[in-house]
Write an enzyme that holds these catalytic residues in place. Structure first.
Site, PDB file in Angstrom:
ATOM      1  N   LYS A 104       0.841  -1.198   0.000  1.00  0.00           N
ATOM      2  CA  LYS A 104       0.000   0.000   0.000  1.00  0.00           C
ATOM      3  C   LYS A 104       0.878   1.250   0.000  1.00  0.00           C
ATOM      4  CE  LYS A 104      -3.800   2.167   2.636  1.00  0.00           C
ATOM      5  NZ  LYS A 104      -4.643   2.074   3.842  1.00  0.00           N
ATOM      6  N   SER A 162      -9.747   1.711   2.814  1.00  0.00           N
ATOM      7  CA  SER A 162      -8.883   2.554   1.996  1.00  0.00           C
ATOM      8  C   SER A 162      -7.785   1.785   1.262  1.00  0.00           C
ATOM      9  CB  SER A 162      -8.208   3.611   2.889  1.00  0.00           C
ATOM     10  OG  SER A 162      -7.341   2.983   3.842  1.00  0.00           O
ATOM     11  N   SER A 186     -10.181  -0.913   6.944  1.00  0.00           N
ATOM     12  CA  SER A 186      -9.614  -0.634   5.631  1.00  0.00           C
ATOM     13  C   SER A 186      -8.884  -1.803   4.990  1.00  0.00           C
ATOM     14  CB  SER A 186      -8.656   0.565   5.712  1.00  0.00           C
ATOM     15  OG  SER A 186      -9.387   1.760   5.861  1.00  0.00           O
TER      16      SER A 186
END
Length: 499
Positions: A105, A180, A204
């Site tokens: 990420k 996210s 997330s």
């Protein structure tokens, strides 16, 4: 310049001779389908090379670049690292992740690769250090394949990013991927990488895992080192991982934590396992297909020998969990982000970040994150949240495992399958239009209490969209949870790859 053309230039930093025009060969499809453990074993045993495996994944990344699952992939660096892994293997290396590329990420610091946190202003910022988790992966022989797209500053649940594009769901390109950690979940589902790292503050990791049909593991808060990962809330944040099997999540957990001890269990049955479920809290608002598949899962778990019992966590359980978790989420953002940017020499300040936010997010921060905002939590209320509300939630959930003796709490990870991409902050669940935050409704209590949780695929809807089931364990009992989730996945099965 169109968004996609812009991304074509930015995602692939080095243009190598990797064609995506032809139909993938059977061998390439087989390589892309390998999980982490299987790929690592095949490389160590000389059945495949890291270069051939990495090249197959790079071709796949180019072929499915329209998913917007990556912000940056340096093809040259990946292939160079793969070649080095093959040399290490020839010299006798047996590193547990030798030559396996993994997604990261873009909120994790990565030495030599940009770390944007989803912001335009950081597109060229390249850190001089790795996040703790990234360092552990490299030490184990793993390769950073690229940086996954995310909701800017990790604030959002649908996968939208104004600068780098909406991450699309591999099971329906007109559907959101969840957020996210949107790109991480989508990349694993699309078989671009066998696993990818994300971050979980209110859901997330587990939300995109559920919507994208993969496994998403949130460790006990504090179990994984989080140095070098852009924060939201120092109380709630934890790194975690996406994979397509619980086995791969367990392998990565052992590597990241350095935990040694008894080898993983090879037990396959669920006899004697006690599952609790709380319909009055986790099934209050739910899509009919999701509820039907969850109910079916309860029967299948019982048929496999498990005890499944209904419990009640108190009339105020959901309001308590929502209040304390969102209070901490917004109250701790400015301090956490400001300290992180300063500590790691980012070329921007908190004020610069705020100025760059998309209008709808800037409005939220103005109201809830900035001390001048009308919704900013006062000091006294913040202390009450930490000293009264959070311990009460932890006590109530803790008693599920201690006083009541259950092994796990289970519930639908999200109340509905992936909503349509329509640009609105509203979603429809059971014919009721609600705020998109409802996607984290069931994951919030786990985050608020700091418990370990893992979402595994439960099945597909009639429209071919994934549904996830979450299994939570007792605080600090991550290894037991992973073992139990592995056995549950054997019973519940897996979902097919996206078409």
């Amino acid at each position: 310049m169109s968004t996609q053309n812009r991304l074509d230039r930015e995602v692939f930093m080095q243009d190598r001779d990797i064609s995506v025009d032809s139909v993938p060969t059977a061998e390439e499809t087989a390589l892309a389908g390998l999980g982490v453990a299987a790929a690592a074993a095949a490389i160590r045993q000389g059945e495949i090379t890291s270069v051939s495996y990495s090249a197959a994944l790079l071709r796949r990344a180019r072929k499915y670049s329209d998913l917007n699952s990556f912000i940056t992939v340096d093809e040259s660096a990946v292939l160079t690292a793969a070649a080095e892994a093959d040399k290490a293997r020839a010299a006798g290396s047996s590193a547990p992740l030798l030559g396996v590329p993994l997604g990261v990420k873009d909120s994790y610091l990565t030495r030599g690769l940009p770390t944007t946190i989803g912001l335009d202003g950081l597109a060229s910022f390249t850190p001089a250090e790795d996040a703790d988790v990234v360092g552990a992966v490299k030490d184990a022989g793993g390769i950073v394949f690229g940086k996954n797209n995310l909701v800017e500053m990790s604030f959002g649940l649908t996968g939208h990013n104004r600068r780098y594009g909406q991450v699309k769901n591999p099971y329906g390109h007109d559907r959101v991927s969840g957020g996210s950690s949107s790109g991480s979940g989508a990349a694993v589902a699309a078989r671009i990488v066998p696993a990818a790292f994300g971050g979980d503050t209110v859901g997330s990791i587990r939300v995109p895992a559920s919507l994208s049909g993969v496994v998403g593991f949130k460790p006990t808060t504090g179990r994984w080192l989080r140095g070098g990962v852009a924060p939201i809330s120092h109380t709630l944040d934890t790194p975690g991982v996406f994979a397509r099997s619980v086995e791969d999540c367990a392998l990565i957990d052992r590597i990241v934590t350095g935990e040694t001890g008894a080898p993983p269990s090879d037990r396959a049955d669920l006899k004697g396992v006690r599952f609790a479920y709380a319909p009055s809290h986790y099934l209050q608002l739910i899509d009919p297909e999701t509820e039907a598949q969850f109910t079916s899962a309860l029967h299948r778990l019982r048929d496999a020998g498990a005890e499944v019992r209904e419990i009640d966590l108190g009339d105020d359980f959901s309001p308590l969990a929502d209040r304390l978790t969102w209070n901490l989420f917004f109250r701790e953002t400015q301090q956490s982000v400001s300290e992180f940017l300063l500590r790691h020499n980012f070329p921007v300040s908190f004020e610069d970040v705020f100025t760059e936010l998309k209008p709808e997010l800037k409005e939220v921060w103005s109201h809830l994150v900035l001390p001048s905002g009308q919704g900013f939590l006062p000091d006294e209320a913040y202390e009450t949240t930490l000293s009264v509300d959070r311990p009460e939630l932890q006590r109530r959930l803790g008693e599920v495992y201690t006083r009541s003796g259950f092994d796990a709490l289970i519930f639908p990870t999200t109340p509905c399958p992936a909503p349509l991409i329509d640009g609105r902050p509203r979603v429809t669940v059971a014919d009721e239009e609600v705020d998109e935050l409802v996607l984290a409704r069931n994951t919030v209590p786990t985050s608020g209490a700091g418990l370990p949780g893992i979402s595994i695929p439960l099945g597909l809807t009639e429209n071919g969209l994934p549904i996830g089931i979450e299994i939570d364990g007792a605080h600090g009992r991550d290894r037991e949870l992973l073992d139990l989730a592995r056995r549950a996945q054997d019973v519940l099965g897996t979902v097919p790859a996206p078409a």
